[in-house]
Design a protein around this motif. Structure first.
Motif, mmCIF file in Angstrom:
data_model
loop_
_atom_site.group_PDB
_atom_site.id
_atom_site.type_symbol
_atom_site.label_atom_id
_atom_site.label_comp_id
_atom_site.label_asym_id
_atom_site.label_seq_id
_atom_site.Cartn_x
_atom_site.Cartn_y
_atom_site.Cartn_z
ATOM 1 N N TYR A 64 0.796 -1.217 0.000
ATOM 2 C CA TYR A 64 0.000 0.000 0.000
ATOM 3 C C TYR A 64 0.836 1.278 0.000
ATOM 4 O O TYR A 64 0.294 2.364 -0.221
ATOM 5 C CB TYR A 64 -0.952 0.000 1.194
ATOM 6 C CG TYR A 64 -2.158 -0.876 0.994
ATOM 7 C CD1 TYR A 64 -3.299 -0.393 0.383
ATOM 8 C CD2 TYR A 64 -2.155 -2.211 1.405
ATOM 9 C CE1 TYR A 64 -4.412 -1.202 0.176
ATOM 10 C CE2 TYR A 64 -3.257 -3.025 1.214
ATOM 11 C CZ TYR A 64 -4.385 -2.517 0.598
ATOM 12 O OH TYR A 64 -5.479 -3.326 0.395
ATOM 13 N N ILE A 65 2.139 1.168 0.233
ATOM 14 C CA ILE A 65 2.980 2.372 0.203
ATOM 15 C C ILE A 65 3.934 2.383 -0.981
ATOM 16 O O ILE A 65 4.527 3.423 -1.285
ATOM 17 C CB ILE A 65 3.793 2.540 1.509
ATOM 18 C CG1 ILE A 65 4.797 1.387 1.694
ATOM 19 C CG2 ILE A 65 2.879 2.678 2.705
ATOM 20 C CD1 ILE A 65 5.739 1.587 2.860
ATOM 21 N N ASN A 66 4.093 1.253 -1.660
ATOM 22 C CA ASN A 66 5.010 1.159 -2.789
ATOM 23 C C ASN A 66 4.559 2.115 -3.900
ATOM 24 O O ASN A 66 3.472 1.954 -4.474
ATOM 25 C CB ASN A 66 5.036 -0.276 -3.311
ATOM 26 C CG ASN A 66 6.083 -0.497 -4.374
ATOM 27 O OD1 ASN A 66 6.584 0.452 -4.993
ATOM 28 N ND2 ASN A 66 6.429 -1.753 -4.607
ATOM 29 N N PRO A 67 5.353 3.122 -4.231
ATOM 30 C CA PRO A 67 4.927 4.100 -5.249
ATOM 31 C C PRO A 67 4.799 3.509 -6.641
ATOM 32 O O PRO A 67 4.195 4.120 -7.525
ATOM 33 C CB PRO A 67 6.024 5.168 -5.201
ATOM 34 C CG PRO A 67 7.226 4.458 -4.649
ATOM 35 C CD PRO A 67 6.687 3.449 -3.684
ATOM 36 N N ASP A 68 5.358 2.296 -6.856
ATOM 37 C CA ASP A 68 5.255 1.645 -8.157
ATOM 38 C C ASP A 68 4.040 0.740 -8.269
ATOM 39 O O ASP A 68 3.828 0.112 -9.305
ATOM 40 C CB ASP A 68 6.526 0.830 -8.440
ATOM 41 C CG ASP A 68 7.768 1.699 -8.514
ATOM 42 O OD1 ASP A 68 7.662 2.834 -9.025
ATOM 43 O OD2 ASP A 68 8.840 1.254 -8.049
ATOM 44 N N LYS A 69 3.245 0.653 -7.207
ATOM 45 C CA LYS A 69 2.039 -0.172 -7.189
ATOM 46 C C LYS A 69 0.799 0.717 -7.288
ATOM 47 O O LYS A 69 0.885 1.936 -7.181
ATOM 48 C CB LYS A 69 2.009 -1.026 -5.920
ATOM 49 C CG LYS A 69 3.166 -2.015 -5.789
ATOM 50 C CD LYS A 69 3.085 -3.105 -6.845
ATOM 51 C CE LYS A 69 4.185 -4.143 -6.657
ATOM 52 N NZ LYS A 69 4.110 -5.222 -7.662
ATOM 53 N N PRO A 70 -0.387 0.115 -7.481
ATOM 54 C CA PRO A 70 -1.576 0.935 -7.753
ATOM 55 C C PRO A 70 -2.035 1.831 -6.609
ATOM 56 O O PRO A 70 -2.749 2.804 -6.861
ATOM 57 C CB PRO A 70 -2.653 -0.122 -8.063
ATOM 58 C CG PRO A 70 -1.903 -1.322 -8.520
ATOM 59 C CD PRO A 70 -0.638 -1.320 -7.708
ATOM 60 N N MET A 71 -1.670 1.554 -5.361
ATOM 61 C CA MET A 71 -2.248 2.279 -4.234
ATOM 62 C C MET A 71 -1.507 3.580 -3.905
ATOM 63 O O MET A 71 -2.073 4.652 -3.972
ATOM 64 C CB MET A 71 -2.319 1.374 -3.005
ATOM 65 C CG MET A 71 -3.345 0.276 -3.141
ATOM 66 S SD MET A 71 -5.028 0.958 -3.290
ATOM 67 C CE MET A 71 -5.963 -0.489 -3.706
ATOM 68 N N ASN A 72 -0.243 3.475 -3.505
ATOM 69 C CA ASN A 72 0.549 4.655 -3.127
ATOM 70 C C ASN A 72 -0.237 5.516 -2.138
ATOM 71 O O ASN A 72 -0.450 6.712 -2.343
ATOM 72 C CB ASN A 72 0.945 5.466 -4.359
ATOM 73 C CG ASN A 72 2.056 6.470 -4.068
ATOM 74 O OD1 ASN A 72 2.650 6.471 -2.981
ATOM 75 N ND2 ASN A 72 2.330 7.337 -5.019
ATOM 76 N N ILE A 73 -0.650 4.903 -1.044
ATOM 77 C CA ILE A 73 -1.535 5.538 -0.073
ATOM 78 C C ILE A 73 -0.994 6.856 0.474
ATOM 79 O O ILE A 73 -1.756 7.832 0.606
ATOM 80 C CB ILE A 73 -1.862 4.562 1.076
ATOM 81 C CG1 ILE A 73 -2.746 3.418 0.572
ATOM 82 C CG2 ILE A 73 -2.515 5.284 2.249
ATOM 83 C CD1 ILE A 73 -4.148 3.822 0.201
ATOM 84 N N PRO A 74 0.296 6.968 0.827
ATOM 85 C CA PRO A 74 0.746 8.250 1.379
ATOM 86 C C PRO A 74 0.445 9.437 0.462
ATOM 87 O O PRO A 74 -0.004 10.490 0.931
ATOM 88 C CB PRO A 74 2.247 8.039 1.573
ATOM 89 C CG PRO A 74 2.381 6.575 1.830
ATOM 90 C CD PRO A 74 1.369 5.942 0.915
ATOM 91 N N ALA A 75 0.677 9.284 -0.845
ATOM 92 C CA ALA A 75 0.404 10.382 -1.778
ATOM 93 C C ALA A 75 -1.082 10.680 -1.862
ATOM 94 O O ALA A 75 -1.497 11.849 -1.935
ATOM 95 C CB ALA A 75 0.953 10.042 -3.165
ATOM 96 N N VAL A 76 -1.916 9.636 -1.834
ATOM 97 C CA VAL A 76 -3.365 9.834 -1.899
ATOM 98 C C VAL A 76 -3.863 10.508 -0.620
ATOM 99 O O VAL A 76 -4.687 11.427 -0.662
ATOM 100 C CB VAL A 76 -4.082 8.490 -2.132
ATOM 101 C CG1 VAL A 76 -5.597 8.674 -2.097
ATOM 102 C CG2 VAL A 76 -3.662 7.885 -3.471
#
Length: 273
Positions: free
Chosen positions: A54-66
């Motif tokens: 959920y935090i990997n910026p290369d994956k679909p979620m990138n929760i911190p940025a959202v």
């Protein structure tokens, strides 16, 4: 979601943790502290299983940025997030790049054990020195696949601590008895849980069950009982792709105030008991 160039990013802190409830395990976890956090104001809380996904910026979620964006625009409250990986066992049998974990034991087991681990071990460590709300309506929990059923299980057993659930392709099948949940929902008193489910037509179909049907059975049981829920059912498979596409809408819905009238895809809010 496209992150606005002038959005101020929160802080992400990485730590390792050893558990006594799951003996001889250690795990990585990360704490997200939003920009503008003030210790004199209790922040909301959201916990993610399979944290790195959920935090990997290369994956679909990138929760911190959202979270950065939604908090700045006021579409969700100031929220501290904890991203928890499954426990890695002390003695490895697999290659180092793919360590043995207790993921299925922790996530798929239908009991209060993982909730006790979170509430008595990990979260006190992760949230030390931070001002976090103790109101369950300000506390959410999420996960993918086995992490999705885990999120539901934590709220099911401890709705006094977590009243919001976000499940992506949740494993509501009989890996460790999770297929019983639709029956339990129909036959036990309503718990104060608001839940967003996501799955797809091409979700998993294995000897443990069919993930799409399991999520449909959950949605049907939630509707029958009168829970406040949303069910996003697409055409995709067992990935976070669809969950990522509906992420912003799901977070906005999860954190918004209880509506006075139900949306078309959700039943009227339950009368909490």
């Amino acid at each position: 979601m496209q992150l606005a160039s002038d959005t101020l990013a929160g802080e992400l802190i990485h730590r390792r943790f050893s558990s006594e409830i799951y003996p001889a395990t250690t795990r990585d976890y990360w704490v997200y502290i939003p920009n503008g956090y003030h210790a004199d104001h209790a922040s909301s809380l959201m916990v993610f299983q399979d944290g790195y996904q959920y935090i990997n910026p290369d994956k679909p979620m990138n929760i911190p940025a959202v979270f950065d964006q939604l908090i700045e625009t006021g579409d969700m409250p100031h929220t501290i997030a904890v991203f928890v990986n499954p426990g890695e066992v002390a003695v490895q049998e697999k290659p180092d790049h793919h360590p043995d974990t207790l993921r299925s034991i922790e996530y798929d087991t239908v009991s209060d054990q993982y909730a006790r681990f979170l509430l008595t071990e990990l979260l006190p460590d992760a949230l030390s020195g931070l001002n976090v709300s103790q109101d369950p309506k300000n506390r959410a929990i999420a996960g993918f696949s086995s992490g999705g059923i885990c999120a539901w299980t934590v709220a099911w057993y401890r709705s006094d601590q977590f009243s919001k659930v976000l499940s992506h392709c949740g494993s509501f099948v009989d890996i460790r008895g999770g297929g019983v949940y639709p029956y339990l929902i129909r036959n036990e008193h309503i718990k104060p849980i608001k839940v967003y489910l996501q799955s797809g037509e091409k979700d998993l179909d294995t000897r443990y069950g069919n993930w799409a049907l399991g999520n449909q059975a959950m949605a049907s049981a939630l509707k029958f009982k009168g829970y406040h829920y949303q069910f996003a059912f697409g055409q995709g498979g067992h990935t976070l792709e669809h969950g990522g596409k509906v992420l912003v809408d799901s977070l906005k819905w999860l954190w918004q105030d209880e509506p006075s009238t139900a949306s078309q895809s959700a039943p009227a809010p339950a009368q909490y008991q």
